[in-house]
Enzyme design. Structure first.
Site, PDB file in Angstrom:
ATOM      1  N   GLU A 163      27.254  42.602  29.984  1.00 32.42           N
ATOM      2  CA  GLU A 163      26.590  43.907  30.062  1.00 32.42           C
ATOM      3  C   GLU A 163      25.636  44.125  28.885  1.00 32.42           C
ATOM      4  OE1 GLU A 163      29.660  46.544  32.710  1.00 32.42           O
ATOM      5  OE2 GLU A 163      30.182  46.285  30.596  1.00 32.42           O
ATOM      6  N   GLU A 213      34.308  40.514  37.330  1.00 35.78           N
ATOM      7  CA  GLU A 213      35.235  41.638  37.238  1.00 35.78           C
ATOM      8  C   GLU A 213      35.380  42.242  38.624  1.00 35.78           C
ATOM      9  OE1 GLU A 213      34.114  44.526  34.254  1.00 35.78           O
ATOM     10  OE2 GLU A 213      33.534  42.945  32.822  1.00 35.78           O
TER      11      GLU A 213
END
Length: 918
Positions: free
Chosen positions: A392, A468
Site C-alpha cells: 500500500e 489479503e
C-alpha cells in the site's frame, strides 16, 4: 539533521546474509540504562564514556519503551499521527537514549556492531565516537566497531528517535512503538554467502574466498561460482528437507541449512519444483501482547507450530521482513514465505498521494536500501519463494528501481506488489479483498482490462493471488469455503493470505487487552488492530478453526448411494502415506463403532464399513490423522475430517395432544409464560436483534438496523385464545417511530408425555428492504438454574450461516462461560447451530427439526454496549436465545459482506420447539 534527511543512514557496512558463524560474538541484550526525552534535541553528552547515568531508569533490550512505562503506545491504520509534510516531523518527538556497558573478552580484536531492528531512526556511539545512524526499522544495520573498541570496559550509546523522515515509509497498520526491539550483537563475523540450490540438484554459491562442504551429498571444497549436480531431495513446505552445509573462510566458518527448491511461472501458473503451488496463507505481523514486536524465539516457534497444525502452508511477512529466526523456523518446519520489504506509505492516500515517497526521487536511495537489506539478509532461505516490494505504497518510479535491482541480484524468485494494478514491476497479479465474483472472473481470465493493451496482455499471463482476503476482525471471517473452492478450481489462482494472524491487543490492567484509543491517543483507528485469527494470547479463534477446515489437504466426500467415501489428495508434493484414516459411527452423538480405513497413498474410493439402520440419528465421520510424529505435531493429530448422515429408523410418532397445558404457567391477560416445569422464566418472545459484529458495523448494517429501531422492539398482545389444551397468543412486534412490524402467533400445546410444544408463526408487515440480524426467540431463566448445557448438534464451537466450517455434528457439553467466544471487543458470539436438542438442567429444548442456541449471563443490550471483555459482568439471569436463523457474517470490515445466499430477509416463517421436563 538526520531526522529530516532522505538518506537511509551513514557509516553502514554493506548488507549481507544472516548466517550462523563460529566467529566470536557477544550478545549485548539485557538490561540497559535508559532516559526518555520529549523532543529530539536533548544533550548528546550521554555518549561520553564517563557520563554518569546512575539516575537513569533501567530498560530491557530488546524492547519498546512505551510498554515499560515510558510514554504510551498509539495505533493508526492508515493515517499518520503527524502532519503529512515530508521529510519533516513534529518537534514533539519522543527520543530514547540507551547506554550499555560491556567488557571486551581478553584477546578480542576487531568486530562489527549488528542491530537487527530499531524504530525509527537510531544514532550509535561507541566509547564516545559516533559510528553513524540508520533507518529501516525492521532491517539489520552493521557498523565497523574495530577501531573504537578498547580492552576491558566499553560503552555503547544509542539514541532512538520515534519520528524521522523514514517514518513516512512505515505506515503499516500497527502500533507505533519506538525502541531497540531486536537483538544487538558485537560480532567478528564478516562473511557473506549466497547459495543457489535448485530442485533438480544443481548447487553453487557466491562467497569470495570460501569453500563449501555438504557431507551428506558428498560435496567437499566446492569453490565459489562452480556448479555441481547432486542427488538431493527437493525442499517444499510439505516436505522441508534441509541439508547441513558449511562454508569455510580463512577467518571463520559459517553454517547453513540448504534446501533445494525452484520457483517458476509457466502458462500463467505459479509452480514450485515444476508443480502447481497453491498458497494457503496468513499475513503475520510480529506481535506479543506484552512485548510488542520484540517477539521471542519461543513465541515464533509457537506461531509456526500453530500455523502448521491448522493447515496453513504459507506466510506473507506483513509488512516488513520478520526477525531472521522466524525464517529459520519456516525453513525447518515448512512454510512458503512472501518476504515483504519494510515499506508502506498508505497515509498519502488521504492527500491524493501528493508527495508520496514511492514517486519521490529524493527517497530513491532509502527505498532501494530497504530492498537490498532484505534481499541480502534473507537470500539463503528456501522458504522464501517471492520478494514483495512493500505494501500500500501507491505507484511510482522508485518501485521500478527496487524491482530492477532485485531482478538482477536474484532472478530465481518472482516479485510481488499489490498496490500497482498495472503490475508493471511484478511477476504476479495481486489483489486484496477482491470479492468472490471478481476472483472467479480473474480465474477465468475475464477480469476488467487495463487501458494499456501491452500491460493488459502481460498481466493476463500472470498467476493471481489474494495477498489479503477474509479480514478476520471479530466474529468471522465468513465465506472462507467459497474462496477456497475458487482457488482450487482455477489453475491461474495461486491462493492467498488471510488478514491476519493475531489480534494486536496490548495487555492492559483495566481492559484485559487494549486497542486504539485506550491510551488516550487523539487520533486512532479503534479496534481495527484487533483483526486476527488468534486472540492476543494466541488462543485460536473460531476463524482459525474454520480456516483449518477450509485449508484441509485431504478432501473426503461420500457417494449418494452410501457405502463409499472418495478421498482426494490435495497435497501438492506428497501422497497420503503419512496419514491413517478412521471411520467412526455415532448415534445421537455417542460413539458406537470405530473402524480403520485402508486408503491408497494416492487416494481414491474407499469402501466404508456396513452400518445397519437403527433408532436415533446416526452419523459417520471419516478422519485423516498423522500416522507418526511429525516435527510440527504428534501422531494422531487430525489433518482432515468429513461427515455423512446414515440411514436411521423413522422416529417414533409424536404423542397425542394432552387436554391441559400442565407444566407451564401463563399470565392470564398477556398469555406470557411465567413458569416452566417449576422454573420461573421470562419469555419466550420474538427477537430480531443481535449485538452487532465488527462486520455488521463496517458494512453499515448496524446503522441501518438502529435506524429501523430493531434494538428497541416493542411487543403488543392482540389476542389470547384458549381452546381446550391449546393456548394461542397473537402479538405484533415492532419498533417505535415506523410502520414496519412482525405479526407473531405463539401456539402452545401439551403432549401426553409431559412435553410442551410451541409453534411460532411470523408474518412481516411493511417493506423490509434490509436484511435483519436474527429471527428467533429469547427468554431468561434464573442464573442458578443453568450452569452447564449439553446439546446434540453442531459443535463444539460457534457457527453462523457462512462460518462454522469447523463445527461438526455431535454431542457436546459446556458451561455457560465456556459457550462464550471472548472477542477482544465484545459482539455477537457463541451461537451453536443445527441443534437437535439441548439439556439445560431443568428442562430439555428440542427443535422440530433444528434450532440455533445461544446462552449468556448478560443481555444482548449489555453485550452490544461493552467495549472490552471486563465490561461484561455476569448477572442473575441466563439469557437464552432459540433461533430459527441469523444474518451471515461476511468480511465487510475490509472486503465484501456476506454472499447473497447468507442474507436474512424478513419472510413468513414457522418454527416449532418442544420443551421437556428434566
Amino acid at each position: 539533521m538526520e531526522l529530516v534527511t532522505f538518506a537511509p543512514g551513514s557509516g553502514l557496512l554493506a548488507p549481507r546474509a544472516a548466517l550462523r558463524s563460529d566467529a566470536p560474538s557477544l550478545d549485548l541484550g539485557g538490561t540497559w540504562r535508559f532516559r526518555l526525552s520529549p523532543s529530539a534535541d536533548a544533550p548528546e553528552d550521554f555518549a561520553d564514556p564517563g557520563y554518569d547515568d546512575s539516575g537513569w531508569a533501567e530498560l530491557p533490550v530488546p524492547s519498546h519503551w512505551p510498554l515499560h512505562g515510558h510514554g504510551a503506545p498509539a495505533y493508526t491504520n492508515v493515517v499518520y499521527p503527524f502532519p503529512v509534510d515530508p521529510p519533516y516531523v513534529p518537534d514533539e518527538n519522543p527520543t530514547g537514549d540507551h547506554r550499555r556497558v560491556f567488557d571486551l573478552p581478553e584477546g578480542w580484536s576487531g568486530g562489527r556492531l549488528r542491530f537487527e531492528g530499531a524504530d525509527s531512526l537510531a544514532r550509535v556511539w561507541l566509547n564516545g565516537h559516533e559510528l553513524g545512524f540508520w533507518t529501516g526499522s525492521r532491517l539489520p544495520a552493521e557498523f565497523d566497531a574495530g577501531p573504537w573498541l578498547r580492552p576491558g570496559r566499553n560503552v555503547l550509546a544509542v539514541r532512538v528517535h520515534q519520528w524521522s523522515a523514514a517514518s513516512y515509509l512505515e505506515d503499516q497498520d500497527m502500533w507505533w512503538l519506538p525502541g531497540i526491539f531486536r537483538d544487538v550483537t558485537l560480532t567478528r563475523s564478516a562473511a557473506d554467502v549466497f547459495v543457489h540450490a535448485t530442485h533438480d540438484g544443481r548447487l553453487s554459491f557466491d562467497g569470495a574466498g570460501g569453500r563449501l562442504d555438504l557431507p551428506e551429498l558428498g560435496v567437499a571444497g566446492l569453490e565459489p561460482g562452480v556448479e555441481v549436480r547432486v542427488a538431493a531431495e527437493p525442499w517444499t513446505a510439505e516436505t522441508p528437507r534441509l541439508y547441513d552445509a558449511t562454508v569455510t573462510f580463512p577467518e571463520e566458518t559459517v553454517r547453513l541449512r540448504v534446501g533445494f527448491r525452484t520457483v517458476s511461472i509457466e502458462d500463467g501458473a505459479l509452480l514450485a519444483n515444476g508443480r502447481p503451488l497453491l498458497l494457503k496463507g496468513v499475513n503475520r505481523h510480529e506481535f506479543d501482547p506484552r512485548r510488542g514486536r520484540a517477539v521471542t524465539r519461543e513465541t515464533m516457534r509457537e506461531d509456526v507450530l500453530l500455523m502448521k497444525r491448522h493447515n496453513v502452508n504459507a506466510v506473507r511477512t506483513s509488512h516488513y521482513p520478520p526477525h531472521p529466526a522466524f525464517l529459520d523456523l519456516c525453513d525447518e518446519l515448512g512454510l512458503w514465505v512472501i518476504d515483504e520489504c519494510d515499506l508502506e506509505t498508505h497515509g498519502f492516500e488521504r492527500v491524493g498521494w501528493r508527495g508520496n515517497p514511492t514517486d519521490d526521487p529524493r527517497y530513491e536511495a532509502a527505498l532501494l536500501d530497504r530492498m537490498r537489506r532484505m534481499v541480502e539478509r534473507d537470500k539463503n532461505h528456501p522458504s522464501v519463494v517471492m520478494w514483495s516490494l512493500g505494501n500500500e505504497a501507491g505507484v511510482g518510479r522508485n518501485l521500478g528501481v527496487m524491482a530492477a535491482w532485485t531482478r538482477e541480484r536474484d532472478p530465481s524468485r518472482p516479485l510481488h506488489y499489490e498496490g500497482d494494478r498495472s503490475c508493471a514491476h511484478t511477476d504476479v497479479y495481486s489483489r486484496m479483498y477482491a470479492s468472490h465474483a471478481e476472483v472467479e472472473a480473474i480465474g477465468r481470465g475475464e477480469e476488467d482490462p487495463l487501458e494499456d493493451p501491452a500491460l493488459d496482455a502481460r498481466r493476463r499471463a500472470m498467476p493471481f493471488l489474494q495477498c489479503e482476503y477474509a479480514h478476520a476482525m471479530g466474529n468471522g471471517p465468513g465465506g472462507l469455503a467459497e474462496y477456497q473452492e475458487l482457488f482450487e478450481r482455477y489453475p491461474r489462482l495461486a491462493g492467498g493470505f488471510v488478514w491476519e494472524w493475531i489480534d494486536h491487543g496490548i495487555a492492559h490492567p483495566a481492559h484485559d487487552f487494549a486497542y486504539g484509543g485506550d491510551f488516550g491517543e487523539p487520533l486512532h483507528d479503534g479496534n481495527f488492530v484487533i483483526d486476527g485469527l488468534v486472540f492476543p494470547d494466541r488462543t485460536p479463534s473460531p476463524g482459525l478453526l474454520d480456516l483449518n477446515k477450509a485449508f484441509e489437504p485431504v478432501r473426503i466426500t461420500f457417494a449418494a448411494e452410501g457405502g463409499v467415501a472418495r478421498v482426494v489428495n490435495g497435497h501438492g508434493f506428497r501422497d497420503l502415506s503419512h496419514l491413517r484414516f478412521t471411520a467412526t459411527v455415532e448415534v445421537e452423538g455417542e460413539v458406537v463403532a470405530e473402524h480403520p480405513l485402508e486408503v491408497p497413498p494416492d487416494g481414491g474410493e474407499v469402501r466404508l464399513p456396513g452400518a445397519a439402520a437403527g433408532p436415533g440419528e446416526r452419523w459417520l465421520t471419516v478422519r485423516a490423522l498423522l500416522a507418526a510424529d511429525q516435527p510440527w505435531a504428534p501422531a494422531g493429530h487430525e489433518v482432515a475430517w468429513s461427515q455423512t448422515r446414515l440411514p436411521s429408523d423413522p422416529p417414533a410418532p409424536a404423542g397425542r395432544t394432552a387436554a391441559t397445558l400442565s407444566g407451564a404457567e401463563f399470565e392470564d391477560r398477556s398469555g406470557r409464560l411465567i413458569r416452566l416445569f417449576g422454573v420461573e422464566v421470562e419469555g419466550p418472545r420474538l427477537d430480531l436483534w443481535r449485538a452487532p459484529t465488527d462486520n455488521d458495523r463496517y458494512s453499515g448494517l448496524e446503522a441501518r438496523w438502529r435506524a429501523l429501531g430493531l434494538h428497541r422492539l416493542t411487543h403488543r398482545t392482540d389476542a389470547v385464545e384458549r381452546h381446550g389444551g391449546t393456548l394461542t397468543v397473537r402479538t405484533r412486534v415492532a419498533p417505535a417511530a415506523g410502520d414496519l412490524g412482525m405479526r407473531a402467533a405463539y401456539r402452545w400445546t401439551a403432549a401426553d408425555d409431559g412435553a410442551l410444544l410451541l409453534r411460532v408463526d411470523v408474518e412481516p408487515e411493511g417493506d423490509w428492504s434490509d436484511p435483519i440480524p436474527r429471527l428467533g426467540l429469547t427468554m431468561t431463566l434464573p442464573g442458578a438454574a443453568v450452569d452447564r448445557i449439553t446439546w446434540f448438534g453442531r459443535g463444539p464451537g460457534e457457527a453462523y450461516p457462512d462460518t462454522g466450517l469447523a463445527a461438526r455434528v455431535g454431542r457436546w457439553s459446556a458451561t455457560i462461560e465456556e459457550l462464550q467466544t471472548p472477542y477482544v471487543r465484545p459482539q455477537e458470539n457463541g451461537h451453536r447451530a443445527d441443534v437437535r436438542w439441548a439439556d439445560l438442567g431443568p428442562f430439555r429444548v428440542s427443535g422440530e427439526p433444528l434450532f440455533g442456541l445461544t446462552a449468556r449471563r448478560w443481555s444482548t443490550a449489555e453485550l452490544a454496549a461493552a467495549r472490552h471483555r471486563p465490561d461484561l459482568t455476569p448477572g442473575d439471569r441466563v439469557h437464552l436465545h432459540l433461533d430459527l436463523a441469523h444474518q451471515g457474517i461476511g468480511t465487510a470490515t475490509c472486503g465484501p459482506g456476506p454472499l447473497p445466499r447468507y442474507d436474512l430477509y424478513a419472510r413468513p416463517a414457522t418454527f416449532t420447539l418442544r420443551f421437556t421436563p428434566a
